[in-house]
Design a protein around this motif. Structure first.
Motif, PDB file in Angstrom:
ATOM      1  N   ASP A  93       1.075   9.228  -6.390  1.00  0.00           N
ATOM      2  CA  ASP A  93       1.443  10.639  -6.258  1.00  0.00           C
ATOM      3  C   ASP A  93       2.425  11.051  -7.348  1.00  0.00           C
ATOM      4  O   ASP A  93       2.346  12.157  -7.895  1.00  0.00           O
ATOM      5  CB  ASP A  93       2.060  10.899  -4.883  1.00  0.00           C
ATOM      6  CG  ASP A  93       1.047  10.799  -3.758  1.00  0.00           C
ATOM      7  OD1 ASP A  93      -0.163  10.826  -4.057  1.00  0.00           O
ATOM      8  OD2 ASP A  93       1.462  10.695  -2.587  1.00  0.00           O
ATOM      9  N   GLU A 147       0.818  -1.213   0.000  1.00  0.00           N
ATOM     10  CA  GLU A 147       0.000   0.000   0.000  1.00  0.00           C
ATOM     11  C   GLU A 147       0.853   1.265   0.000  1.00  0.00           C
ATOM     12  O   GLU A 147       0.528   2.246  -0.680  1.00  0.00           O
ATOM     13  CB  GLU A 147      -0.928  -0.007   1.213  1.00  0.00           C
ATOM     14  CG  GLU A 147      -1.922   1.137   1.241  1.00  0.00           C
ATOM     15  CD  GLU A 147      -2.906   1.025   2.384  1.00  0.00           C
ATOM     16  OE1 GLU A 147      -3.556   2.046   2.710  1.00  0.00           O
ATOM     17  OE2 GLU A 147      -3.042  -0.072   2.960  1.00  0.00           O
ATOM     18  N   GLU A 148       1.935   1.263   0.756  1.00  0.00           N
ATOM     19  CA  GLU A 148       2.801   2.440   0.809  1.00  0.00           C
ATOM     20  C   GLU A 148       3.380   2.760  -0.566  1.00  0.00           C
ATOM     21  O   GLU A 148       3.432   3.927  -0.981  1.00  0.00           O
ATOM     22  CB  GLU A 148       3.940   2.224   1.805  1.00  0.00           C
ATOM     23  CG  GLU A 148       4.904   3.396   1.897  1.00  0.00           C
ATOM     24  CD  GLU A 148       6.044   3.137   2.856  1.00  0.00           C
ATOM     25  OE1 GLU A 148       6.923   4.007   2.964  1.00  0.00           O
ATOM     26  OE2 GLU A 148       6.075   2.067   3.496  1.00  0.00           O
ATOM     27  N   SER A 182       0.842   4.284  -2.908  1.00  0.00           N
ATOM     28  CA  SER A 182       0.684   5.716  -2.644  1.00  0.00           C
ATOM     29  C   SER A 182       1.802   6.532  -3.292  1.00  0.00           C
ATOM     30  O   SER A 182       1.553   7.575  -3.911  1.00  0.00           O
ATOM     31  CB  SER A 182       0.657   5.967  -1.133  1.00  0.00           C
ATOM     32  OG  SER A 182       0.647   7.351  -0.846  1.00  0.00           O
TER      33      SER A 182
END
Length: 292
Positions: free
Chosen positions: A252, A244-245, A248
């Motif tokens: 971005d 998940e990190e 992200s």
């Protein structure tokens, strides 16, 4: 190994691979359209049952190496080789020692290189100290494919998706490995002599740096939008496999291309910091100009 008009140093490189200690090697060579005596050398080695080779269309090193990875037989580990370097006898064993405990988890090894001139005399080397983060991998392309060794688990994942945009095979594989959370090992000890071509390289750090950048394209990306193109390919092929990190970070990074606020946020985002100041400075300039 991918070859292209490599008659000058090919024999010496093959001998260094054959001399690897404490590992069993199978050498697969794809020729990318040589017009010199490369085929003669490969035929001699194939007759000795020391390698297998085949002729391919001229597609350049990136596509050639990726084709080799697809065509290679089942193995515990896979390594890329340039045609003109020289491997120290412990190169593959050093990698296997670092990777063997990660048999079921995708894992990638690479090491520092030692630069040498055409006669294998050592010259000033570019020393790297990578942070080994996914954010850094999107900004700073420093890994040398000639030092890479990956395990079967990572190779099988890499082959799940074939990117339309491919700058270099090693950049792609390293970035995918970081994206999916593979175990990545950097060995600060060089196990390869990275041969530099051309004259007057010895002892001239500026010339060495220029040659390094020209040959690998790692320190400053020249292609406009290359970083974002690569990021979009990673998203298409592997987003669902990413932690998940990292999802992200990737989202971005990509959204900055079309949203000014997100793009300006990249300038302050510590997740994209890298170990090379010049590269990081150039990345931030590219972000401001929206050409990253």
């Amino acid at each position: 190994m991918s070859t292209f008009n490599g008659e000058a140093y090919l024999e010496e490189q093959l001998e260094s691979i054959a001399a690897q200690k404490d590992v069993v090697t199978d050498i697969l060579v794809r020729d990318d359209g040589s017009s010199d005596h490369t085929h003669d050398i490969l035929n001699q080695w194939q007759q000795k049952k020391s390698l297998t080779w085949y002729q391919g269309e001229n597609v350049g090193p990136a596509r050639s190496f990726m084709e080799l990875l697809r065509h290679a037989g089942d193995s515990c580990y896979y390594a890329f080789s340039d045609q003109d370097d020289y491997w120290l006898s412990d190169k593959l064993k050093a990698a296997v020692d670092k990777l063997e405990s990660y048999e079921k988890r995708p894992a990638l090894y690479f090491c520092q290189t030692e630069l040498v001139d055409k006669d294998l005399n050592r010259v000033n080397s570019v020393i790297i100290h990578p942070r080994l983060t996914f954010g850094e991998s999107l900004v700073y392309q420093f890994v040398g494919g000639c030092t890479m060794v990956m395990n079967r688990a990572l190779r099988n994942i890499i082959l799940k998706y074939e990117p339309m945009y491919l700058s270099m095979h090693d950049v792609w594989i390293y970035d995918v490995a970081q994206a999916i959370g593979a175990h990545v090992v950097f060995d600060h000890i060089p196990h390869i002599l990275y041969r530099q071509h051309g004259g007057n390289v010895t002892g001239q750090s500026t010339s060495v740096m220029t040659e390094w950048k020209h040959r690998t394209g790692r320190l400053v990306k020249r292609d406009l939008h290359s970083r974002s193109k690569l990021a979009q390919e990673i998203s298409k092929g592997f987003f669902d496999m990413m932690p998940e990190e990292n999802q992200s970070i990737l989202s971005d990074f990509i959204s900055g291309k079309t949203h000014l606020r997100q793009r300006l946020g990249l300038l302050r985002d510590r997740r994209f910091r890298c170990s090379d100041r010049e590269t990081y400075h150039n990345f931030r300039l590219a972000v401001l100009m929206n050409i990253y």
